[in-house]
Design an enzyme around this catalytic site. Sequence first.
Site, PDB file in Angstrom:
ATOM      1  N   ASP A 329      52.080  -4.904   5.135  1.00 64.04           N
ATOM      2  CA  ASP A 329      53.506  -5.227   4.955  1.00 64.04           C
ATOM      3  C   ASP A 329      53.725  -6.730   5.131  1.00 64.04           C
ATOM      4  OD1 ASP A 329      56.592  -4.956   5.456  1.00 64.04           O
ATOM      5  OD2 ASP A 329      55.961  -2.944   4.911  1.00 64.04           O
ATOM      6  N   ASP A 330      54.921  -7.110   5.436  1.00 63.80           N
ATOM      7  CA  ASP A 330      55.357  -8.505   5.557  1.00 63.80           C
ATOM      8  C   ASP A 330      54.457  -9.306   6.514  1.00 63.80           C
ATOM      9  OD1 ASP A 330      56.968 -10.680   5.323  1.00 63.80           O
ATOM     10  OD2 ASP A 330      58.797  -9.708   6.000  1.00 63.80           O
ATOM     11  N   ARG A 410      69.819 -12.654   5.873  1.00 65.00           N
ATOM     12  CA  ARG A 410      68.477 -12.560   6.466  1.00 65.00           C
ATOM     13  C   ARG A 410      67.701 -13.856   6.192  1.00 65.00           C
ATOM     14  NH1 ARG A 410      63.085  -8.797   5.735  1.00 65.00           N
ATOM     15  NH2 ARG A 410      62.739  -8.463   7.928  1.00 65.00           N
ATOM     16  N   TRP A 445      57.616  -3.088  -3.233  1.00 69.05           N
ATOM     17  CA  TRP A 445      58.499  -4.134  -3.780  1.00 69.05           C
ATOM     18  C   TRP A 445      59.807  -4.100  -2.991  1.00 69.05           C
ATOM     19  CZ3 TRP A 445      58.285  -6.203  -9.279  1.00 69.05           C
ATOM     20  CH2 TRP A 445      59.364  -7.039  -9.539  1.00 69.05           C
ATOM     21  N   ASP A 446      59.966  -5.117  -2.153  1.00 68.07           N
ATOM     22  CA  ASP A 446      61.144  -5.122  -1.282  1.00 68.07           C
ATOM     23  C   ASP A 446      62.255  -5.982  -1.879  1.00 68.07           C
ATOM     24  OD1 ASP A 446      62.630  -4.468   0.934  1.00 68.07           O
ATOM     25  OD2 ASP A 446      61.067  -4.983   2.368  1.00 68.07           O
ATOM     26  N   ASN A 448      65.698  -7.570   0.124  1.00 71.56           N
ATOM     27  CA  ASN A 448      66.464  -7.447   1.360  1.00 71.56           C
ATOM     28  C   ASN A 448      67.803  -8.179   1.386  1.00 71.56           C
ATOM     29  OD1 ASN A 448      64.871  -5.649   2.924  1.00 71.56           O
ATOM     30  ND2 ASN A 448      63.323  -7.252   3.063  1.00 71.56           N
ATOM     31  N   ASP A 515      65.317   2.289   6.455  1.00 75.19           N
ATOM     32  CA  ASP A 515      64.610   1.588   7.532  1.00 75.19           C
ATOM     33  C   ASP A 515      64.725   2.370   8.831  1.00 75.19           C
ATOM     34  OD1 ASP A 515      63.475  -0.518   6.251  1.00 75.19           O
ATOM     35  OD2 ASP A 515      64.910  -2.027   6.907  1.00 75.19           O
TER      36      ASP A 515
HETATM   37  C1  GLA Z   1      62.571  -4.490   4.984  1.00 77.08           C
HETATM   38  C2  GLA Z   1      61.856  -3.189   4.699  1.00 77.08           C
HETATM   39  C3  GLA Z   1      60.903  -2.870   5.821  1.00 77.08           C
HETATM   40  C4  GLA Z   1      59.922  -3.989   6.000  1.00 77.08           C
HETATM   41  C5  GLA Z   1      60.651  -5.309   6.202  1.00 77.08           C
HETATM   42  C6  GLA Z   1      59.698  -6.484   6.184  1.00 77.08           C
HETATM   43  O1  GLA Z   1      63.440  -4.366   6.055  1.00 77.08           O
HETATM   44  O2  GLA Z   1      62.772  -2.159   4.497  1.00 77.08           O
HETATM   45  O3  GLA Z   1      60.234  -1.660   5.581  1.00 77.08           O
HETATM   46  O4  GLA Z   1      59.066  -4.062   4.889  1.00 77.08           O
HETATM   47  O5  GLA Z   1      61.642  -5.535   5.202  1.00 77.08           O
HETATM   48  O6  GLA Z   1      60.342  -7.671   6.390  1.00 77.08           O
END
Ligand code: GLA
Length: 715
Positions: A329-330, A410, A445-446, A448, A515
């Site tokens: 992930d991130d 964010r 693929w996010d 936000n 989330d």
């Molecule tokens: C969003 C996604 C999470 C995670 C974070 C990472 O909030 O929904 O699942 O991947 O970003 O920054």
Amino acid sequence: MINITAGNFQIILCAEQGRKLEMVHAGPVLSAPEEVIAHRPAVFPWLNKTDWAYPVWGGGTFHEPAAAFLFHDGQIGADFFYDSHRRTELEGGSLWEIRLKDSHYPLSLTLCYRTWENYSVIEQSVLLENGGEEDLGVKQLASGFVRLRGEGFHLTHLAGSWADENRLFEEKMDRGLRIFDSREGCRTTRHQNPAALVSRGDSSTEMAGEVFGFLLAWDGNWRLAFEMDDKGDLLAQGGMNPFMADEIVPGGGELRSPTLVMTWSGEGRGPISRQYHRWANDVKLASRECDVPVLLNSWEGAYFGVNGELIEQFIDDAAEIGVGMFVLDDGWFGSGEDARNSDKAGLGDWEVNGEKFPAGLRPLAKRAGEKGLKFGLWLEPEMVNPQSRLYRDHPDWIVNNPHHQPLTERFQLMLDLGNPEVEAYILKVLDGYLREIPEIGYIKWDCNRQVTSPGSARERRSQTAFYREYEEAFLRIIDRLRINHPHVLFQACASGGGRMNYGALERFHEFWTSDNTDPYQRIFIQWGTGLFYPSRCMASHVTASPNHQTGRETPLKYRFDVAMSGRLGLELQPSRMTEEERVFSKKAIREYGKIQPVLFNGDLYRLRSPYDSPLASLMYVSRDRKEAVLFAWLMKRLVGDSYAPVKLQGLDESFSYRVEEINPLPPKVDPSGIQLPRTLTFYDQILSGSYLCHFGVDFQFYTEYSSAVVYLKAE
Ligand code: GLA
């Protein structure tokens, strides 16, 4: 008469050359449809008619129109008449194309009704063709429109916010206009979902009532509108949101709408979900031929603290526990002062952070492959942090009115995908990773944030085209990636719940449901989601306790029993689990393989709602009725509470089923030493479908956050 029938759902239109197209019926299949044409209500010359099949502004409606145009000569009224129609047989149904023409301007509207016989589903869309030489201004162009004869109506829809997506709301319709929509530009489904049920007459239940389903297959700004007119009829429509989205269609040009997907049931809302799910699973979803494996994701286990050594550990643990994929992930990209060590920097700089991953990502992906795991990667391609090299190099790429200060959310800004340079950059980044690391089998693929200051420095005749251009570029990128890398699975994450729509699901294999991974609140979120979306797309992860979003402590079994009703995953650090927990998880993941086919392709029956029962329960039944999986979750426990056995549905009453508990706990002993009966009184027994449907399954739950998963197989 045009008789559009799909399974048990019928729409009847009255089409006469040179007259307006009328909609005289939408609902059950009538045995003598010509009667509704012959006996349609008389038109009094002093009353406005409202039964047009697709009312256009200026053509005799004063209600919310389906379409509205601004002509080159400044006129604003259109007047469309029926011209011709044709029906083409297609796989699974037919396509009806009904052409309307304006009486003066060289314009045509083709109403398209794609029927799906086996699912009682009709997909409606419209094609506008400007046959003249002049520009045409389009103020509004709905995908579909239906008129329902009035008997009182109830509306059921899904709304929420971050970590609380898809709550179910129901209201009685009154006169006037009710609109559900999104103006967020992207991540358009977090606050409202583009899906609704309309019950005609009294409110419907799972098994009773006449219900219409509406959902829009579009990922950009959308709108569903329901208007009760002066006669009490309901005018329902859906399409791209016309708000600040005027279009100009040049002479010779055309504009095609996304589809509004409708279905009907005379037996409550249960069949609506089953019809949508079957249609999605059989013909619509990108994932229908490839199931996403159980995965381990690094986010809640490591957040931004990822590095090579830790990820090796994750991969080894993932393999040991028996999942099929690891997702990084991130936190893996950006460097120096732009390193992604928090959400304040790095977005846009998609190079691997050499300090955290000195050998790059390829060795990790290979390590995963050697252990039989796919490798997945998180990206948020549409975004940029002001603290990044990309932003310093291309401040003009962002979404914003360039005369104003951009607003971050964010700590990030959006890139204008509608700018061809940006589109090319994003495609290059993603395509590049998938070529360089061919072991990548999954992209999360996010997305936000949403659009708060639409438009950009890119010159457009009018920035009202921004929303559509953005969305079209987004779809082009994902389409190209899927062509170039057909083996890669894509998740539409969007902060959880933000890209949950059938426009995205034609391309993305699943969505991140929320989330919020607290199993208790997830029961509500998944309950609402399941109304329209099948379990296979509903990513659901087991995370650590206490839960990071709500602080709630729940047993591992409860967390698994909830997550196992969607696409199961884990999002924690397995090395922090006890040996007992690892053993439990390993077994649960193995068992999930057994129930997954039923869950992914089966029919959903909602048995007890978490909204009004202390024991929530639902089940999936395979289409041949030989297998089923039943979920029961305790929502609240007070001593003395009793709940009746859960009666099953959808089984074949003449079959006998072996009833097996998945994830069973050892029998409980109370503090005084008394051995308590097991959770499932029918532990490993064979029972008739008839007994299970009429007497039901009795659960013994002794503590809060108790649950059960039961697998039934015909012997
Ligand atoms: C969003 C996604 C999470 C995670 C974070 C990472 O909030 O929904 O699942 O991947 O970003 O920054």
